[in-house]
Design a protein around this motif. Structure first.
Motif, PDB file in Angstrom:
ATOM      1  N   TRP A   1      -4.072  43.562  59.018  1.00 37.90           N
ATOM      2  CA  TRP A   1      -3.324  44.017  57.842  1.00 37.90           C
ATOM      3  C   TRP A   1      -1.863  43.586  57.889  1.00 37.90           C
ATOM      4  O   TRP A   1      -0.963  44.395  57.670  1.00 37.90           O
ATOM      5  N   SER A   2      -1.598  42.329  58.168  1.00 41.68           N
ATOM      6  CA  SER A   2      -0.234  41.778  58.178  1.00 41.68           C
ATOM      7  C   SER A   2       0.661  42.448  59.216  1.00 41.68           C
ATOM      8  O   SER A   2       1.872  42.520  59.042  1.00 41.68           O
ATOM      9  N   GLU A   3       0.068  42.931  60.273  1.00 45.53           N
ATOM     10  CA  GLU A   3       0.867  43.624  61.282  1.00 45.53           C
ATOM     11  C   GLU A   3       1.946  42.718  61.882  1.00 45.53           C
ATOM     12  O   GLU A   3       3.065  43.155  62.114  1.00 45.53           O
ATOM     13  N   ALA A   4       1.613  41.445  62.089  1.00 51.75           N
ATOM     14  CA  ALA A   4       2.596  40.525  62.683  1.00 51.75           C
ATOM     15  C   ALA A   4       3.830  40.369  61.798  1.00 51.75           C
ATOM     16  O   ALA A   4       4.950  40.268  62.293  1.00 51.75           O
ATOM     17  N   SER A   5       3.643  40.395  60.482  1.00 48.29           N
ATOM     18  CA  SER A   5       4.778  40.230  59.567  1.00 48.29           C
ATOM     19  C   SER A   5       5.462  41.554  59.243  1.00 48.29           C
ATOM     20  O   SER A   5       6.561  41.569  58.692  1.00 48.29           O
ATOM     21  N   GLY A   6       4.810  42.662  59.555  1.00 51.04           N
ATOM     22  CA  GLY A   6       5.377  43.973  59.262  1.00 51.04           C
ATOM     23  C   GLY A   6       5.234  44.393  57.810  1.00 51.04           C
ATOM     24  O   GLY A   6       5.789  45.416  57.412  1.00 51.04           O
ATOM     25  N   GLN A   7       4.494  43.648  57.017  1.00 49.62           N
ATOM     26  CA  GLN A   7       4.304  44.002  55.605  1.00 49.62           C
ATOM     27  C   GLN A   7       3.306  45.142  55.473  1.00 49.62           C
ATOM     28  O   GLN A   7       2.221  45.083  56.031  1.00 49.62           O
ATOM     29  N   GLU A   8       3.680  46.147  54.703  1.00 44.38           N
ATOM     30  CA  GLU A   8       2.820  47.320  54.482  1.00 44.38           C
ATOM     31  C   GLU A   8       1.912  47.077  53.266  1.00 44.38           C
ATOM     32  O   GLU A   8       2.006  47.747  52.248  1.00 44.38           O
ATOM     33  N   ARG A   9       1.027  46.097  53.377  1.00 41.69           N
ATOM     34  CA  ARG A   9       0.182  45.710  52.245  1.00 41.69           C
ATOM     35  C   ARG A   9      -0.732  46.841  51.776  1.00 41.69           C
ATOM     36  O   ARG A   9      -0.894  47.055  50.582  1.00 41.69           O
ATOM     37  N   LEU A  10      -1.344  47.539  52.698  1.00 40.03           N
ATOM     38  CA  LEU A  10      -2.258  48.622  52.334  1.00 40.03           C
ATOM     39  C   LEU A  10      -1.484  49.760  51.660  1.00 40.03           C
ATOM     40  O   LEU A  10      -1.907  50.292  50.631  1.00 40.03           O
ATOM     41  N   TRP A  11      -0.352  50.121  52.207  1.00 41.18           N
ATOM     42  CA  TRP A  11       0.475  51.190  51.666  1.00 41.18           C
ATOM     43  C   TRP A  11       0.971  50.814  50.270  1.00 41.18           C
ATOM     44  O   TRP A  11       0.961  51.626  49.350  1.00 41.18           O
ATOM     45  N   GLN A  12       1.417  49.568  50.097  1.00 40.16           N
ATOM     46  CA  GLN A  12       1.896  49.116  48.789  1.00 40.16           C
ATOM     47  C   GLN A  12       0.795  49.183  47.738  1.00 40.16           C
ATOM     48  O   GLN A  12       1.038  49.591  46.589  1.00 40.16           O
ATOM     49  N   ALA A  13      -0.417  48.817  48.099  1.00 38.86           N
ATOM     50  CA  ALA A  13      -1.538  48.895  47.157  1.00 38.86           C
ATOM     51  C   ALA A  13      -1.825  50.348  46.788  1.00 38.86           C
ATOM     52  O   ALA A  13      -2.104  50.649  45.621  1.00 38.86           O
ATOM     53  N   ALA A  14      -1.749  51.235  47.759  1.00 41.65           N
ATOM     54  CA  ALA A  14      -1.963  52.657  47.467  1.00 41.65           C
ATOM     55  C   ALA A  14      -0.928  53.152  46.462  1.00 41.65           C
ATOM     56  O   ALA A  14      -1.263  53.885  45.522  1.00 41.65           O
ATOM     57  N   TRP A  15       0.329  52.754  46.624  1.00 45.81           N
ATOM     58  CA  TRP A  15       1.385  53.165  45.689  1.00 45.81           C
ATOM     59  C   TRP A  15       1.104  52.664  44.269  1.00 45.81           C
ATOM     60  O   TRP A  15       1.460  53.330  43.302  1.00 45.81           O
ATOM     61  N   ARG A  16       0.487  51.490  44.159  1.00 44.87           N
ATOM     62  CA  ARG A  16       0.221  50.937  42.824  1.00 44.87           C
ATOM     63  C   ARG A  16      -0.855  51.700  42.068  1.00 44.87           C
ATOM     64  O   ARG A  16      -0.827  51.743  40.844  1.00 44.87           O
ATOM     65  N   HIS A  17      -1.827  52.288  42.789  1.00 40.47           N
ATOM     66  CA  HIS A  17      -2.999  52.821  42.104  1.00 40.47           C
ATOM     67  C   HIS A  17      -3.299  54.299  42.341  1.00 40.47           C
ATOM     68  O   HIS A  17      -4.151  54.864  41.659  1.00 40.47           O
ATOM     69  N   LEU A  18      -2.632  54.903  43.286  1.00 42.97           N
ATOM     70  CA  LEU A  18      -2.885  56.301  43.623  1.00 42.97           C
ATOM     71  C   LEU A  18      -1.611  57.114  43.427  1.00 42.97           C
ATOM     72  O   LEU A  18      -0.539  56.561  43.279  1.00 42.97           O
ATOM     73  N   ARG A  19      -1.740  58.439  43.455  1.00 45.95           N
ATOM     74  CA  ARG A  19      -0.589  59.334  43.285  1.00 45.95           C
ATOM     75  C   ARG A  19      -0.131  59.829  44.649  1.00 45.95           C
ATOM     76  O   ARG A  19      -0.894  60.487  45.357  1.00 45.95           O
ATOM     77  N   PRO A  20       1.118  59.537  45.047  1.00 48.58           N
ATOM     78  CA  PRO A  20       1.611  60.005  46.346  1.00 48.58           C
ATOM     79  C   PRO A  20       1.667  61.530  46.407  1.00 48.58           C
ATOM     80  O   PRO A  20       1.923  62.184  45.401  1.00 48.58           O
TER      81      PRO A  20
ATOM     82  N   PHE B   1      -2.373  60.394  49.527  1.00 50.94           N
ATOM     83  CA  PHE B   1      -2.417  60.077  48.098  1.00 50.94           C
ATOM     84  C   PHE B   1      -3.598  60.805  47.455  1.00 50.94           C
ATOM     85  O   PHE B   1      -4.592  61.102  48.104  1.00 50.94           O
ATOM     86  N   ALA B   2      -3.470  61.044  46.161  1.00 47.38           N
ATOM     87  CA  ALA B   2      -4.579  61.571  45.360  1.00 47.38           C
ATOM     88  C   ALA B   2      -5.043  60.469  44.418  1.00 47.38           C
ATOM     89  O   ALA B   2      -4.278  59.572  44.060  1.00 47.38           O
ATOM     90  N   PHE B   3      -6.296  60.534  44.035  1.00 51.05           N
ATOM     91  CA  PHE B   3      -6.819  59.622  43.024  1.00 51.05           C
ATOM     92  C   PHE B   3      -6.096  59.896  41.710  1.00 51.05           C
ATOM     93  O   PHE B   3      -5.499  60.962  41.537  1.00 51.05           O
ATOM     94  N   PRO B   4      -6.129  58.964  40.777  1.00 47.03           N
ATOM     95  CA  PRO B   4      -5.474  59.179  39.482  1.00 47.03           C
ATOM     96  C   PRO B   4      -5.985  60.443  38.793  1.00 47.03           C
ATOM     97  O   PRO B   4      -7.082  60.924  39.097  1.00 47.03           O
ATOM     98  N   GLU B   5      -5.194  60.971  37.887  1.00 50.52           N
ATOM     99  CA  GLU B   5      -5.574  62.175  37.127  1.00 50.52           C
ATOM    100  C   GLU B   5      -6.910  61.965  36.428  1.00 50.52           C
ATOM    101  O   GLU B   5      -7.283  60.845  36.114  1.00 50.52           O
ATOM    102  N   GLY B   6      -7.593  63.058  36.176  1.00 52.15           N
ATOM    103  CA  GLY B   6      -8.799  63.006  35.362  1.00 52.15           C
ATOM    104  C   GLY B   6     -10.094  63.025  36.123  1.00 52.15           C
ATOM    105  O   GLY B   6     -11.165  62.877  35.539  1.00 52.15           O
TER     106      GLY B   6
END
Length: 143
Positions: free
Chosen positions: A55-74, A137-142
């Motif tokens: 998961w991009s550990e060598a580059s330090g990019q939080e790819r999984l976390w960033q995707a969660a922010w795009r689609h889930l509710r913190p 995170f929570a799934f989207p409303e509804g």
């Protein structure tokens, strides 16, 4: 019971297969989340590009976390509820590269995840697992 938990439990026993998302045939932790999303919400919100097991550990990019922010509710880490998506940092200084779905809360807290060498399992949320949680995170409303 949460529709998310019911759907996730339907994946128990699915073998671990990196980048896969097919109930009964194979999935990884993200594939489990993707499959539950499809079962509960319908079409996935974006095409998932190929990814490495680190998961991009060598580059330090939080790819999984960033995707969660795009689609889930913190959520606040302490506000656990069945069906939450929980992200784990597997080692200090590493990126968040594992996730699971909260199944039970309280004294018998557990989560469902696809784990290399084990497949999709429901694990107790023991102190060694709980201390690795970095986001909730929570799934989207509804749902």
């Amino acid at each position: 019971m949460s529709a998310i938990v019911v759907a996730a439990r339907g994946w128990l026993g699915t073998p671990y297969v990196h980048q896969a998302s097919c109930r009964g045939a194979g999935c990884d932790c993200l594939g489990l989340l993707r499959g539950v999303w499809r079962e509960v919400l319908g079409q996935e919100p974006e095409v998932v590009p190929a990814y490495t097991a680190d998961w991009s550990e060598a580059s330090g990019q939080e790819r999984l976390w960033q995707a969660a922010w795009r689609h889930l509710r913190p959520k606040d880490l302490a506000a656990a509820a069945p069906g939450d998506v929980i992200l784990f940092r597997m080692r200090d200084g590493g990126v968040a590269k594992h996730l699971g779905l909260q199944a039970e809360i309280g004294d018998g807290a557990s989560f469902i995840h696809a784990y290399s060498g084990h497949g999709v399992v429901e694990s107790a949320l023991t102190p060694p697992w709980a201390r690795r949680i970095v986001a909730r995170f929570a799934f989207p409303e509804g749902i």
